[in-house]
Design a protein around this motif. Structure first.
Motif, PDB file in Angstrom:
ATOM      1  N   THR A 156       0.836  -1.198   0.000  1.00 42.21           N
ATOM      2  CA  THR A 156       0.000   0.000   0.000  1.00 42.21           C
ATOM      3  C   THR A 156       0.872   1.250   0.000  1.00 42.21           C
ATOM      4  OG1 THR A 156      -1.719  -1.199   1.172  1.00 42.21           O
ATOM      5  CG2 THR A 156      -1.873   1.199   1.194  1.00 42.21           C
ATOM      6  N   THR A 157       1.940   1.234   0.747  1.00 46.86           N
ATOM      7  CA  THR A 157       2.875   2.360   0.759  1.00 46.86           C
ATOM      8  C   THR A 157       3.505   2.532  -0.615  1.00 46.86           C
ATOM      9  OG1 THR A 157       3.356   2.010   3.094  1.00 46.86           O
ATOM     10  CG2 THR A 157       4.983   3.272   1.822  1.00 46.86           C
ATOM     11  N   PHE A 158       3.933   1.430  -1.210  1.00 52.25           N
ATOM     12  CA  PHE A 158       4.536   1.504  -2.536  1.00 52.25           C
ATOM     13  C   PHE A 158       3.534   2.013  -3.564  1.00 52.25           C
ATOM     14  CE2 PHE A 158       5.882  -0.349  -6.600  1.00 52.25           C
ATOM     15  CZ  PHE A 158       7.141   0.222  -6.686  1.00 52.25           C
ATOM     16  N   ARG A 159       2.275   1.557  -3.459  1.00 53.87           N
ATOM     17  CA  ARG A 159       1.235   2.015  -4.388  1.00 53.87           C
ATOM     18  C   ARG A 159       1.050   3.524  -4.290  1.00 53.87           C
ATOM     19  NH1 ARG A 159      -4.222  -0.518  -3.329  1.00 53.87           N
ATOM     20  NH2 ARG A 159      -4.603   1.308  -2.093  1.00 53.87           N
ATOM     21  N   SER A 160       1.071   4.075  -3.093  1.00 57.00           N
ATOM     22  CA  SER A 160       0.900   5.523  -2.952  1.00 57.00           C
ATOM     23  C   SER A 160       2.076   6.276  -3.578  1.00 57.00           C
ATOM     24  CB  SER A 160       0.715   5.918  -1.485  1.00 57.00           C
ATOM     25  OG  SER A 160       1.881   5.686  -0.743  1.00 57.00           O
TER      26      SER A 160
ATOM     27  N   GLN B 257       4.146   9.377  -8.421  1.00 58.81           N
ATOM     28  CA  GLN B 257       5.110   9.480  -9.514  1.00 58.81           C
ATOM     29  C   GLN B 257       4.450   9.460 -10.893  1.00 58.81           C
ATOM     30  OE1 GLN B 257       8.557   9.960  -9.319  1.00 58.81           O
ATOM     31  NE2 GLN B 257       7.988  10.417  -7.215  1.00 58.81           N
ATOM     32  N   TYR B 258       3.492   8.561 -11.095  1.00 69.59           N
ATOM     33  CA  TYR B 258       2.862   8.392 -12.402  1.00 69.59           C
ATOM     34  C   TYR B 258       1.559   9.171 -12.543  1.00 69.59           C
ATOM     35  CZ  TYR B 258       5.954   4.442 -13.502  1.00 69.59           C
ATOM     36  OH  TYR B 258       7.034   3.659 -13.786  1.00 69.59           O
ATOM     37  N   GLY B 259       0.927   9.482 -11.420  1.00 74.96           N
ATOM     38  CA  GLY B 259      -0.404  10.086 -11.425  1.00 74.96           C
ATOM     39  C   GLY B 259      -1.441   8.980 -11.279  1.00 74.96           C
TER      40      GLY B 259
ATOM     41  N   THR C 265      -5.257  -0.569 -10.691  1.00 75.74           N
ATOM     42  CA  THR C 265      -5.176  -1.417  -9.503  1.00 75.74           C
ATOM     43  C   THR C 265      -6.058  -2.638  -9.718  1.00 75.74           C
ATOM     44  OG1 THR C 265      -6.909  -0.134  -8.429  1.00 75.74           O
ATOM     45  CG2 THR C 265      -4.659   0.464  -7.899  1.00 75.74           C
ATOM     46  N   TYR C 266      -5.566  -3.769  -9.270  1.00 78.12           N
ATOM     47  CA  TYR C 266      -6.256  -5.040  -9.465  1.00 78.12           C
ATOM     48  C   TYR C 266      -6.282  -5.773  -8.129  1.00 78.12           C
ATOM     49  CZ  TYR C 266      -7.440  -9.526 -11.633  1.00 78.12           C
ATOM     50  OH  TYR C 266      -8.049 -10.694 -11.995  1.00 78.12           O
ATOM     51  N   TYR C 267      -7.298  -5.495  -7.334  1.00 79.41           N
ATOM     52  CA  TYR C 267      -7.469  -6.117  -6.023  1.00 79.41           C
ATOM     53  C   TYR C 267      -8.859  -6.718  -5.930  1.00 79.41           C
ATOM     54  CZ  TYR C 267      -3.314  -3.655  -4.430  1.00 79.41           C
ATOM     55  OH  TYR C 267      -2.036  -3.194  -4.285  1.00 79.41           O
ATOM     56  N   ASN C 268      -8.926  -7.973  -5.549  1.00 80.33           N
ATOM     57  CA  ASN C 268     -10.207  -8.646  -5.294  1.00 80.33           C
ATOM     58  C   ASN C 268     -11.198  -8.491  -6.453  1.00 80.33           C
ATOM     59  OD1 ASN C 268      -9.235  -9.297  -2.662  1.00 80.33           O
ATOM     60  ND2 ASN C 268      -9.770  -7.237  -2.013  1.00 80.33           N
TER      61      ASN C 268
ATOM     62  N   ALA D 241       1.206   1.722 -15.230  1.00 79.98           N
ATOM     63  CA  ALA D 241       1.529   0.800 -14.141  1.00 79.98           C
ATOM     64  C   ALA D 241       0.305  -0.040 -13.800  1.00 79.98           C
ATOM     65  CB  ALA D 241       1.987   1.571 -12.908  1.00 79.98           C
ATOM     66  N   LEU D 242       0.569  -1.253 -13.317  1.00 77.43           N
ATOM     67  CA  LEU D 242      -0.466  -2.153 -12.809  1.00 77.43           C
ATOM     68  C   LEU D 242       0.016  -2.668 -11.470  1.00 77.43           C
ATOM     69  CD1 LEU D 242      -3.023  -3.916 -13.021  1.00 77.43           C
ATOM     70  CD2 LEU D 242      -1.633  -5.597 -14.263  1.00 77.43           C
ATOM     71  N   ILE D 243      -0.819  -2.470 -10.457  1.00 72.89           N
ATOM     72  CA  ILE D 243      -0.472  -2.884  -9.098  1.00 72.89           C
ATOM     73  C   ILE D 243      -1.634  -3.706  -8.559  1.00 72.89           C
ATOM     74  CG2 ILE D 243      -0.067  -2.082  -6.747  1.00 72.89           C
ATOM     75  CD1 ILE D 243       1.232   0.393  -7.909  1.00 72.89           C
ATOM     76  N   GLY D 244      -1.313  -4.833  -7.910  1.00 76.59           N
ATOM     77  CA  GLY D 244      -2.391  -5.595  -7.302  1.00 76.59           C
ATOM     78  C   GLY D 244      -1.997  -6.996  -6.909  1.00 76.59           C
ATOM     79  N   HIS D 245      -3.020  -7.762  -6.547  1.00 81.16           N
ATOM     80  CA  HIS D 245      -2.852  -9.169  -6.182  1.00 81.16           C
ATOM     81  C   HIS D 245      -3.244 -10.011  -7.379  1.00 81.16           C
ATOM     82  CE1 HIS D 245      -3.857  -7.893  -1.782  1.00 81.16           C
ATOM     83  NE2 HIS D 245      -2.597  -7.682  -2.058  1.00 81.16           N
ATOM     84  N   PHE D 246      -2.311 -10.685  -7.975  1.00 89.51           N
ATOM     85  CA  PHE D 246      -2.599 -11.588  -9.092  1.00 89.51           C
ATOM     86  C   PHE D 246      -1.513 -12.656  -9.104  1.00 89.51           C
ATOM     87  CE2 PHE D 246      -1.112  -7.439 -10.520  1.00 89.51           C
ATOM     88  CZ  PHE D 246       0.177  -7.726 -10.942  1.00 89.51           C
ATOM     89  N   LEU D 247      -1.773 -13.728  -9.814  1.00 85.40           N
ATOM     90  CA  LEU D 247      -0.832 -14.830  -9.880  1.00 85.40           C
ATOM     91  C   LEU D 247       0.380 -14.455 -10.714  1.00 85.40           C
ATOM     92  CD1 LEU D 247      -3.339 -17.741 -10.478  1.00 85.40           C
ATOM     93  CD2 LEU D 247      -2.253 -17.090  -8.335  1.00 85.40           C
ATOM     94  N   PHE D 248       1.515 -15.018 -10.396  1.00 86.79           N
ATOM     95  CA  PHE D 248       2.721 -14.824 -11.186  1.00 86.79           C
ATOM     96  C   PHE D 248       2.442 -15.291 -12.595  1.00 86.79           C
ATOM     97  CE2 PHE D 248       6.753 -16.408 -12.890  1.00 86.79           C
ATOM     98  CZ  PHE D 248       7.504 -15.251 -12.789  1.00 86.79           C
ATOM     99  N   GLY D 249       2.845 -14.504 -13.572  1.00 85.23           N
ATOM    100  CA  GLY D 249       2.607 -14.841 -14.953  1.00 85.23           C
ATOM    101  C   GLY D 249       1.450 -14.075 -15.570  1.00 85.23           C
ATOM    102  N   ALA D 250       0.905 -13.138 -14.826  1.00 90.45           N
ATOM    103  CA  ALA D 250      -0.181 -12.311 -15.351  1.00 90.45           C
ATOM    104  C   ALA D 250       0.332 -11.557 -16.511  1.00 90.45           C
ATOM    105  CB  ALA D 250      -0.698 -11.343 -14.293  1.00 90.45           C
TER     106      ALA D 250
END
Length: 69
Positions: free
Chosen positions: A18-22, A27-29, A35-38, A60-69
């Motif tokens: 969450t800190t990294f996402r902020s 940086q990017y706006g 974001t890809y959560y739940n 950028a894409l940030i979230g919880h997803f399986l490796f290989g997305a």
């Protein structure tokens, strides 16, 4: 013309994601960060290749997803 660098961050729960996402939002706006959560479906991930070629698309894409997305 070279495409700008795209950031893919796989957030591991309870590891300061969450800190990294902020920081990435600053940086990017926030409008350039997906974001890809739940998510109930994979629609965002399935459409990502098409979104990346759009002018002014996400950077950028940030979230919880399986490796290989």
């Amino acid at each position: 013309m070279a495409h700008p660098l795209f950031l893919l961050f796989m957030h591991i729960p309870k590891c300061a994601g969450t800190t990294f996402r902020s920081i990435v939002d600053c940086q990017y706006g926030p409008s350039a960060v997906l974001t890809y959560y739940n998510q109930a479906s994979r629609q965002l991930l399935d459409n990502l290749p098409y979104m990346l070629v759009r002018e002014g698309g996400p950077r950028a894409l940030i979230g919880h997803f399986l490796f290989g997305a």
